[in-house]
Design a protein around this motif. Structure first.
Motif, mmCIF file in Angstrom:
data_model
loop_
_atom_site.group_PDB
_atom_site.id
_atom_site.type_symbol
_atom_site.label_atom_id
_atom_site.label_comp_id
_atom_site.label_asym_id
_atom_site.label_seq_id
_atom_site.Cartn_x
_atom_site.Cartn_y
_atom_site.Cartn_z
ATOM 1 N N GLU A 139 -0.226 4.359 -2.383
ATOM 2 C CA GLU A 139 -0.700 5.599 -1.784
ATOM 3 C C GLU A 139 0.193 6.792 -2.126
ATOM 4 O O GLU A 139 -0.285 7.882 -2.427
ATOM 5 C CB GLU A 139 -0.791 5.447 -0.259
ATOM 6 C CG GLU A 139 -1.898 4.513 0.188
ATOM 7 C CD GLU A 139 -1.999 4.398 1.700
ATOM 8 O OE1 GLU A 139 -3.016 3.874 2.184
ATOM 9 O OE2 GLU A 139 -1.056 4.833 2.412
ATOM 10 N N SER A 190 0.815 -1.209 0.000
ATOM 11 C CA SER A 190 0.000 0.000 0.000
ATOM 12 C C SER A 190 0.851 1.263 0.000
ATOM 13 O O SER A 190 0.358 2.348 -0.327
ATOM 14 C CB SER A 190 -0.933 0.018 1.215
ATOM 15 O OG SER A 190 -0.200 0.139 2.427
ATOM 16 N N SER A 215 -7.110 3.829 -1.538
ATOM 17 C CA SER A 215 -6.181 2.895 -0.911
ATOM 18 C C SER A 215 -6.883 1.615 -0.475
ATOM 19 O O SER A 215 -8.056 1.638 -0.076
ATOM 20 C CB SER A 215 -5.539 3.552 0.322
ATOM 21 O OG SER A 215 -4.837 2.599 1.097
ATOM 22 N N TYR A 244 -6.114 9.370 0.702
ATOM 23 C CA TYR A 244 -5.931 8.022 0.167
ATOM 24 C C TYR A 244 -7.283 7.343 -0.040
ATOM 25 O O TYR A 244 -7.521 6.235 0.440
ATOM 26 C CB TYR A 244 -5.072 7.198 1.118
ATOM 27 C CG TYR A 244 -3.759 7.854 1.501
ATOM 28 C CD1 TYR A 244 -2.834 8.216 0.529
ATOM 29 C CD2 TYR A 244 -3.450 8.108 2.837
ATOM 30 C CE1 TYR A 244 -1.629 8.813 0.872
ATOM 31 C CE2 TYR A 244 -2.254 8.704 3.189
ATOM 32 C CZ TYR A 244 -1.341 9.052 2.199
ATOM 33 O OH TYR A 244 -0.150 9.644 2.546
#
Length: 272
Positions: A110, A106, A150, A147
């Motif tokens: 991000e 991630s 995300s 985000y």
């Protein structure tokens, strides 16, 4: 001490000695009454805008200037690098503590799109500066970045007020145990997740565990919100909860009935 800045041709040797800079100053300004007698520091640099193709290969991760290089206009390089480090730091700590390694995926997802957008902003500010127009709007603060897409962000039901999941968690004054005044930002500090409940039944909250701090207002709560600042900052109705990541971004806004989903999300991203 004076700072002297001037544009020079690309890929041309420039004399940055005292005599060379004096001659350049005279040429550019037409003034011969100013003489540079000592140079404490001088350099010739070219504007660069670069972005790494990927932020991670196996156990090697890039952050800060190793991942992206910006023109200095707007001062965006430092802001972006610090946020890279905070985003990656808590995830590395979690993985070292037993969280799944997929959590590290991630990081690039991000942060790289944000660096790409910041490169565009820096270049626009540079072009404006060339036209002698300088302005520092809210976009250079980087406080509105988020985000939303995300994998660490849970879908948010329709809301007509307050921040959404993926956005930066706002601050608010609250009153803690013993009537002591504190702030939400103080409660967020540290590598833990934070679950906040507004006018909820504390017994409905997930069980307290490693890496998760739970604070609530309402029956049996440890916080009070006498001015309604917490409620208003998050646009919450009674019985709603907010899950805040270790880096201060909202991961979920949920009703009490949706807490099992929040708990399952925590299980997937952390070591509990």
């Amino acid at each position: 001490m004076f700072q002297y800045v001037g544009p020079v041709p690309f890929d041309v040797d420039i004399d940055v000695s005292a005599a060379g800079l004096t001659a350049l100053f005279h040429e550019r300004t037409g003034r011969t009454d100013i003489v540079v007698r000592e140079v404490s520091w001088a350099s010739v640099f070219s504007m660069n805008a670069r972005l790494a193709d990927t932020y991670r290969i196996g156990r090697v991760l890039l952050t800060g200037d190793a991942a992206h290089v910006h023109p200095p206009t707007g001062g965006q390089g430092l802001n972006t690098g610090v946020q890279d480090a905070y985003n990656l730091g808590w995830k590395l700590a979690a993985v070292l503590d037993g969280a799944p390694r997929s959590l590290l995926d991630s990081y690039e997802r991000e942060r790289r799109p944000i660096a790409e957008a910041v490169l565009g902003l820096s270049e626009r500010l540079l072009e404006a500066a060339k036209e002698r127009f300088t302005s520092r709007g809210r976009e250079v603060s980087q406080l509105d970045l988020g985000y939303a897409d995300s994998p660490l962000t849970l879908p948010t039901p329709h809301r007509d007020k307050g921040p959404l999941a993926g956005e930066r968690a706002p601050d608010a004054p609250v009153t803690g145990a013993g009537g002591l005044d504190t702030r939400l930002f103080s409660l967020f500090q540290g590598p833990h997740w934070t679950l906040l409940g507004h006018e909820v039944d504390r017994t409905a909250a997930p069980t307290a565990r490693k890496g998760l701090h739970i604070h609530t207002t309402g029956p049996h709560g440890d916080l009070t919100d006498p001015g309604g600042h917490f409620r208003d900052a998050y646009g919450l109705a009674a019985g709603q909860w907010v899950l805040v990541r270790p880096d201060g971004y909202i991961a979920a806004v949920a009703d009490t009935a949706d807490l099992p989903t929040v708990e399952a999300h925590l299980e997937a991203v952390g070591s509990w």
